[in-house]
Motif scaffolding. Sequence first.
Motif, short mmCIF file in Angstrom:
data_model
loop_
_atom_site.label_atom_id
_atom_site.label_comp_id
_atom_site.label_asym_id
_atom_site.label_seq_id
_atom_site.Cartn_x
_atom_site.Cartn_y
_atom_site.Cartn_z
N ASN A 92 3.20 -7.49 5.78
CA ASN A 92 2.26 -9.14 5.50
C ASN A 92 2.00 -9.18 3.66
OD1 ASN A 92 1.02 -9.20 8.55
ND2 ASN A 92 -0.07 -6.41 7.84
N THR A 93 2.14 -7.62 3.54
CA THR A 93 2.87 -8.03 1.60
C THR A 93 3.49 -9.20 0.87
OG1 THR A 93 2.57 -5.61 1.82
CG2 THR A 93 2.96 -6.86 -0.42
N GLY A 115 -6.50 -7.47 2.17
CA GLY A 115 -5.66 -6.22 1.53
C GLY A 115 -4.63 -6.65 0.31
N PHE A 116 -4.21 -7.27 0.22
CA PHE A 116 -3.55 -7.30 -0.84
C PHE A 116 -3.89 -7.36 -2.36
CE2 PHE A 116 -1.90 -10.43 -3.95
CZ PHE A 116 -0.31 -9.52 -4.32
N LYS A 117 -5.26 -7.60 -2.52
CA LYS A 117 -6.25 -7.45 -3.76
C LYS A 117 -6.16 -6.43 -3.88
CE LYS A 117 -9.22 -10.22 -1.79
NZ LYS A 117 -9.23 -9.93 -0.45
N ILE A 150 -4.85 -14.25 -2.39
CA ILE A 150 -6.17 -13.90 -4.31
C ILE A 150 -5.85 -12.99 -4.35
CG2 ILE A 150 -7.87 -15.06 -3.16
CD1 ILE A 150 -7.08 -17.21 -1.79
N HIS A 173 0.87 -1.10 0.02
CA HIS A 173 0.28 -0.04 -0.13
C HIS A 173 0.50 1.32 0.08
CE1 HIS A 173 -3.88 -1.54 -0.07
NE2 HIS A 173 -3.45 -2.97 0.63
N VAL A 191 10.16 4.83 11.79
CA VAL A 191 9.51 5.93 12.88
C VAL A 191 8.80 5.45 13.88
CG1 VAL A 191 7.43 7.40 11.61
CG2 VAL A 191 8.73 5.89 9.30
N THR A 225 -1.22 -15.16 0.98
CA THR A 225 -1.70 -16.09 0.02
C THR A 225 -2.11 -15.58 -1.51
OG1 THR A 225 -3.84 -16.22 0.99
CG2 THR A 225 -1.66 -17.69 1.65
N GLU A 260 10.92 2.70 5.36
CA GLU A 260 10.08 1.37 6.16
C GLU A 260 11.59 1.07 7.40
OE1 GLU A 260 8.07 -0.96 5.44
OE2 GLU A 260 10.21 -2.59 6.84
N LYS A 261 10.61 0.43 8.12
CA LYS A 261 11.65 0.06 8.95
C LYS A 261 12.05 -1.33 9.06
CE LYS A 261 8.06 -2.57 12.38
NZ LYS A 261 7.23 -3.06 13.14
P1 FAD Z 1 2.38 -4.68 5.00
O1 FAD Z 1 2.86 -4.93 3.85
O2 FAD Z 1 2.81 -4.90 6.56
O3 FAD Z 1 3.43 -3.25 5.05
C1 FAD Z 1 3.57 -1.92 6.07
C2 FAD Z 1 4.84 -1.90 6.16
O4 FAD Z 1 4.94 -1.51 7.23
C3 FAD Z 1 5.67 -3.17 6.67
O5 FAD Z 1 6.21 -3.74 6.27
C4 FAD Z 1 6.60 -2.67 8.44
O6 FAD Z 1 7.58 -3.27 8.68
C5 FAD Z 1 6.50 -1.08 8.36
N1 FAD Z 1 6.55 -0.08 9.50
C6 FAD Z 1 5.73 -0.63 10.05
N2 FAD Z 1 5.25 0.21 11.04
C7 FAD Z 1 6.59 1.15 10.81
C8 FAD Z 1 7.21 1.92 11.80
N3 FAD Z 1 6.68 2.62 12.51
N4 FAD Z 1 7.60 2.60 10.62
C9 FAD Z 1 8.18 1.71 9.03
N5 FAD Z 1 7.91 1.56 8.79
C10 FAD Z 1 6.40 1.06 9.68
N6 FAD Z 1 -4.59 -10.45 1.17
C11 FAD Z 1 -5.39 -10.34 0.08
O7 FAD Z 1 -5.69 -9.87 -0.70
N7 FAD Z 1 -5.04 -11.61 -0.46
C12 FAD Z 1 -4.83 -12.86 -0.10
O8 FAD Z 1 -4.80 -13.90 -0.58
C13 FAD Z 1 -4.65 -12.52 1.49
N8 FAD Z 1 -3.97 -13.42 2.54
C14 FAD Z 1 -2.51 -13.36 3.83
C15 FAD Z 1 -2.27 -14.65 4.36
C16 FAD Z 1 -1.63 -13.93 5.08
C17 FAD Z 1 -0.99 -15.52 5.51
C18 FAD Z 1 -1.35 -13.00 5.28
C19 FAD Z 1 -0.51 -12.07 6.38
C20 FAD Z 1 -2.10 -12.08 5.15
C21 FAD Z 1 -2.96 -12.35 3.94
N9 FAD Z 1 -3.50 -10.73 3.17
C22 FAD Z 1 -4.22 -11.52 1.68
C23 FAD Z 1 -3.73 -9.77 3.82
C24 FAD Z 1 -2.47 -8.99 2.98
O9 FAD Z 1 -1.10 -9.28 3.28
C25 FAD Z 1 -2.70 -8.15 4.07
O10 FAD Z 1 -3.67 -6.96 3.98
C26 FAD Z 1 -1.56 -6.56 2.63
O11 FAD Z 1 -0.25 -7.21 2.51
C27 FAD Z 1 -1.61 -5.20 3.86
O12 FAD Z 1 -0.58 -4.35 3.36
P2 FAD Z 1 0.19 -3.25 3.61
O13 FAD Z 1 1.23 -2.70 2.41
O14 FAD Z 1 -0.83 -2.61 4.00
O15 FAD Z 1 0.89 -3.73 4.91
#
Ligand code: FAD
Length: 387
Positions: free
Chosen positions: A44-45, A339-341, A51, A15, A179, A49, A36-37
Amino acid sequence: MRRSYDVVIVGGGGHGLATAYYLAKRFGVRDVAVIEKGWLGGGNTARNTTIVRSNYLHQPSMALYGLSHGMFEGLTAELNFNTWFSPRGLIELAFSQDELDSLSRTADANAQFGIKSWMIPASEARSILPLLGDPVPEGRLLGALWQPRGGVANHNAVAWGYARAAARLGVDIIENCDVESVLTVNGRTTGVRTAQGDVAAGAVVLAAAAGSAGLAQSAGVHLPLEATSLSAFVSEPLKPVLDVVVLCGAKRPYLSQANTGELVIGGATDGHPSLSPGGSLRAVEDTAASLISLFPSFAALRMMRQWAGTVDLTPDRSPILGPAGPDRLYLSCGWGTGGFKAIPAAGLITASTTVHGKPHALVQPFTLDRFTSGRLVDETAASAVAH
Ligand code: FAD
């Protein structure tokens, strides 16, 4: 890292990176840092899985995930990076009248809104899934929700594709920099405090998954996020045995076969607040047991790897987008288990919201104030994961 940017994005997951890319590409805002920390796309990205589907229940969700699904179709070309998007078809099974009713409701809503997803009879579902046991302890298969363009994409490719494209447009991506807080003066966001010093910013976007809650708190904003663990695991590689994505119901597994042959399998969350980096063994055991009861031939498989992510759940299982409260502080968090999708569309509309200083039309239903107004977007059932 420089000491000042027009926009600082906290979190280098899908995201944060997509928001940075669209800020630079669509809105010409290139003075952007993603801080990014850990390592790029390692949250989670990296753990999901993968989907991709858009058959949600409520209109705001269908609009958001429908846009994103369409954007996945062209993402490889947009980023000039192979995202391995594979719209192979997605099937969601119903083994009880309640499940059938719930999926039928979703299918009706999808039809109203123009999302291509519909119910198919059990006989057709069985012909799509010849390895599904008969009978299965779960009960009789009563029908299924089918989305012909549902599928998977490669998690790393999506993160790295956005990162490379954003970096080429001038975005700074800073890894290994925690951060610590958001800086505000008289209700206006002025920057962030990091482990490497303060960084001034015209606007700050929190895309830090569960980490967003503490950062928002530092600016006096309470986010209703609950962190829990969600596990996944992969089998040893197999020749092709499964050519669709399968969701077996909220308390049961979801799975697909990777290009490299492994079955990629997920299940329910740990079901309680948790920051455990490895997830609970019980959740994995329950998922594996349910998988074997549904697909008996998979009992012979060895599992290769298991991992977990710390997902950021909201009370209604929909994300929190838009203004946080203090001027020029924005949110893209609460993506929880699904949230991946949404990465392409949410990146675009979060970028738009940041540039214009007011929520994009698709953001409006997901703003933080819905938790005080009660205007929830309850996607608990359509999220297809037990929480
Ligand atoms: P993230 O990818 O977690 O990125 C957030 C980033 O912020 C991290 O890299 C973290 O290190 C960084 N961060 C946190 N705190 C700080 C700070 N203080 N300072 C600097 N950086 C910081 N979604 C789907 O749509 N389809 C699926 O099939 C699916 N399957 C899943 C299966 C599993 C096992 C898991 C765990 C999740 C799944 N999801 C799926 C959900 C999806 O992975 C997440 O909703 C999505 O990746 C969120 O993206 P993001 O960028 O918000 O979070």
